[in-house]
Design an enzyme around this catalytic site. Sequence first.
Site, PDB file in Angstrom:
ATOM      1  N   SER A   1      21.795 -18.196 -20.316  1.00 11.06           N
ATOM      2  CA  SER A   1      20.674 -17.337 -19.946  1.00 11.06           C
ATOM      3  C   SER A   1      21.019 -15.869 -20.178  1.00 11.06           C
ATOM      4  O   SER A   1      19.957 -14.869 -19.973  1.00 11.06           O
ATOM      5  CB  SER A   1      20.434 -17.499 -18.551  1.00 11.06           C
ATOM      6  OG  SER A   1      21.683 -17.320 -17.555  1.00 11.06           O
TER       7      SER A   1
ATOM      8  N   CYS B   1      26.135 -22.673 -20.249  1.00 14.70           N
ATOM      9  CA  CYS B   1      25.709 -22.480 -18.966  1.00 14.70           C
ATOM     10  C   CYS B   1      25.685 -23.502 -18.018  1.00 14.70           C
ATOM     11  O   CYS B   1      25.300 -24.528 -18.522  1.00 14.70           O
ATOM     12  CB  CYS B   1      24.183 -21.913 -19.330  1.00 14.70           C
ATOM     13  SG  CYS B   1      23.050 -21.693 -17.914  1.00 14.70           S
ATOM     14  N   ASN B   2      26.206 -23.531 -17.029  1.00 17.35           N
ATOM     15  CA  ASN B   2      26.285 -24.630 -16.008  1.00 17.35           C
ATOM     16  C   ASN B   2      24.845 -24.985 -15.580  1.00 17.35           C
ATOM     17  O   ASN B   2      24.706 -26.125 -15.445  1.00 17.35           O
ATOM     18  CB  ASN B   2      27.340 -24.120 -14.784  1.00 17.35           C
ATOM     19  CG  ASN B   2      28.557 -23.901 -14.987  1.00 17.35           C
ATOM     20  OD1 ASN B   2      29.485 -24.934 -14.826  1.00 17.35           O
ATOM     21  ND2 ASN B   2      28.844 -22.832 -15.602  1.00 17.35           N
TER      22      ASN B   2
ATOM     23  N   GLY C   1      19.041 -19.819 -12.733  1.00 12.97           N
ATOM     24  CA  GLY C   1      19.409 -20.493 -11.441  1.00 12.97           C
ATOM     25  C   GLY C   1      18.026 -20.492 -10.395  1.00 12.97           C
ATOM     26  O   GLY C   1      17.967 -21.226  -9.706  1.00 12.97           O
TER      27      GLY C   1
ATOM     28  N   CYS D   1      29.577 -20.989 -12.827  1.00 14.44           N
ATOM     29  CA  CYS D   1      28.651 -20.177 -13.529  1.00 14.44           C
ATOM     30  C   CYS D   1      29.602 -19.649 -14.496  1.00 14.44           C
ATOM     31  O   CYS D   1      30.564 -18.661 -14.217  1.00 14.44           O
ATOM     32  CB  CYS D   1      27.847 -19.485 -12.545  1.00 14.44           C
ATOM     33  SG  CYS D   1      26.743 -18.153 -13.362  1.00 14.44           S
ATOM     34  N   THR D   2      29.102 -19.582 -15.635  1.00 12.03           N
ATOM     35  CA  THR D   2      29.777 -18.727 -16.782  1.00 12.03           C
ATOM     36  C   THR D   2      29.709 -17.279 -16.630  1.00 12.03           C
ATOM     37  O   THR D   2      30.736 -16.502 -17.423  1.00 12.03           O
ATOM     38  CB  THR D   2      29.362 -19.095 -18.029  1.00 12.03           C
ATOM     39  OG1 THR D   2      27.950 -19.086 -18.287  1.00 12.03           O
ATOM     40  CG2 THR D   2      29.867 -20.713 -18.653  1.00 12.03           C
ATOM     41  N   HIS D   3      28.872 -16.820 -15.629  1.00 10.80           N
ATOM     42  CA  HIS D   3      28.873 -15.248 -15.449  1.00 10.80           C
ATOM     43  C   HIS D   3      29.883 -14.954 -14.634  1.00 10.80           C
ATOM     44  O   HIS D   3      30.390 -13.819 -14.526  1.00 10.80           O
ATOM     45  CB  HIS D   3      27.490 -14.987 -14.903  1.00 10.80           C
ATOM     46  CG  HIS D   3      26.503 -14.689 -15.654  1.00 10.80           C
ATOM     47  ND1 HIS D   3      25.872 -15.709 -16.193  1.00 10.80           N
ATOM     48  CD2 HIS D   3      25.805 -13.648 -16.171  1.00 10.80           C
ATOM     49  CE1 HIS D   3      24.707 -15.244 -16.998  1.00 10.80           C
ATOM     50  NE2 HIS D   3      24.721 -13.910 -16.864  1.00 10.80           N
TER      51      HIS D   3
HETATM   52  N1  DGL Z   1      25.647 -18.569 -16.927  1.00  8.06           N
HETATM   53  C1  DGL Z   1      24.857 -19.216 -16.036  1.00  8.06           C
HETATM   54  C2  DGL Z   1      25.445 -20.472 -15.697  1.00  8.06           C
HETATM   55  O1  DGL Z   1      26.645 -20.838 -15.993  1.00  8.06           O
HETATM   56  C3  DGL Z   1      24.113 -18.528 -15.260  1.00  8.06           C
HETATM   57  C4  DGL Z   1      22.511 -19.159 -14.692  1.00  8.06           C
HETATM   58  C5  DGL Z   1      21.490 -18.204 -14.423  1.00  8.06           C
HETATM   59  O2  DGL Z   1      20.872 -17.567 -15.131  1.00  8.06           O
HETATM   60  O3  DGL Z   1      21.074 -18.013 -13.164  1.00  8.06           O
HETATM   61  O4  DGL Z   1      24.993 -20.978 -14.625  1.00  8.06           O
END
Ligand code: DGL
Length: 259
Positions: free
Chosen positions: A11, A73-74, A43, A183-185
């Site tokens: 995302s 992205c999880n 999310g 979450c990858t962020h």
């Molecule tokens: N990097 C996304 C993840 O791993 C973020 C999701 C989001 O945009 O809320 O979940």
Amino acid sequence: MDKHPIGVFDSGVGGLSLLGELKSLLPHEDFIYISDNAFAPYGALTAAEILDRSGKLTNWLIKQSSKLIVVACNTATTNAIDSLRKTHPIGFIGIEPAIKPAALQTKTGVVGVLATKGTLSSKLFHQTSSAYGQDITIVEKEGKHLVKMIEEGKINSAEIKNLLQTYLQPMINEGADHLVLGCTHYPFLTPILKKILPKNIQIVDCNVSVAKQVERVLEKRKLHSTSVNKGITTYFCTGDSKIMRQFVLSEDIKVVSIA
Ligand code: DGL
């Protein structure tokens, strides 16, 4: 086929944390990275909306000749990967909160999971947490606003530190000795997390294991690059390119519209 790129989507900038591991493990592969930041954060979207965006990004990555798709992205993995696999003729590798290694390593029997609302409410997350969390306590917490703030470039803000303190305190109180970054962020928050968390709490993410899985799948499907040259990564986003430019330290970010 081996010359074709690996498509990676998220995302936003979060998937760059996984892309970093992919690039160091697979230096001869080409990558196409797309941040769907016009529609972030995922999310807060419904499962149907997450699937819709994931399907559109997949189709776009296939049009760019991707040989494999990494769902970095999880939230997209836990809500959409099963459907994507059924509807698209390409291999997918996703990322999910690393509950299994944390459950196997915990000494206190308490594991904290920080993830988006979309991930925590997904069927896949429930399946994984009930499969590996039977004998332990899992303290889940939604990382509300964190993705949005990271996308706004507020990683080092006092605001984000305060939010993290609030989110992590219940896990600390319950005696967690592992914090799963779902979450990858969130790996980009590791320096702040280390300041907040007691020393005995181990931070767990599965970027390295996912990168190894990508390597295995490439070998198995005979899709790996045979080039001896350093691979090239091309970056795209669907919204403003400012934050991507800061993260990848490059001005060469292409903006595309994927409706
Ligand atoms: N990097 C996304 C993840 O791993 C973020 C999701 C989001 O945009 O809320 O979940």
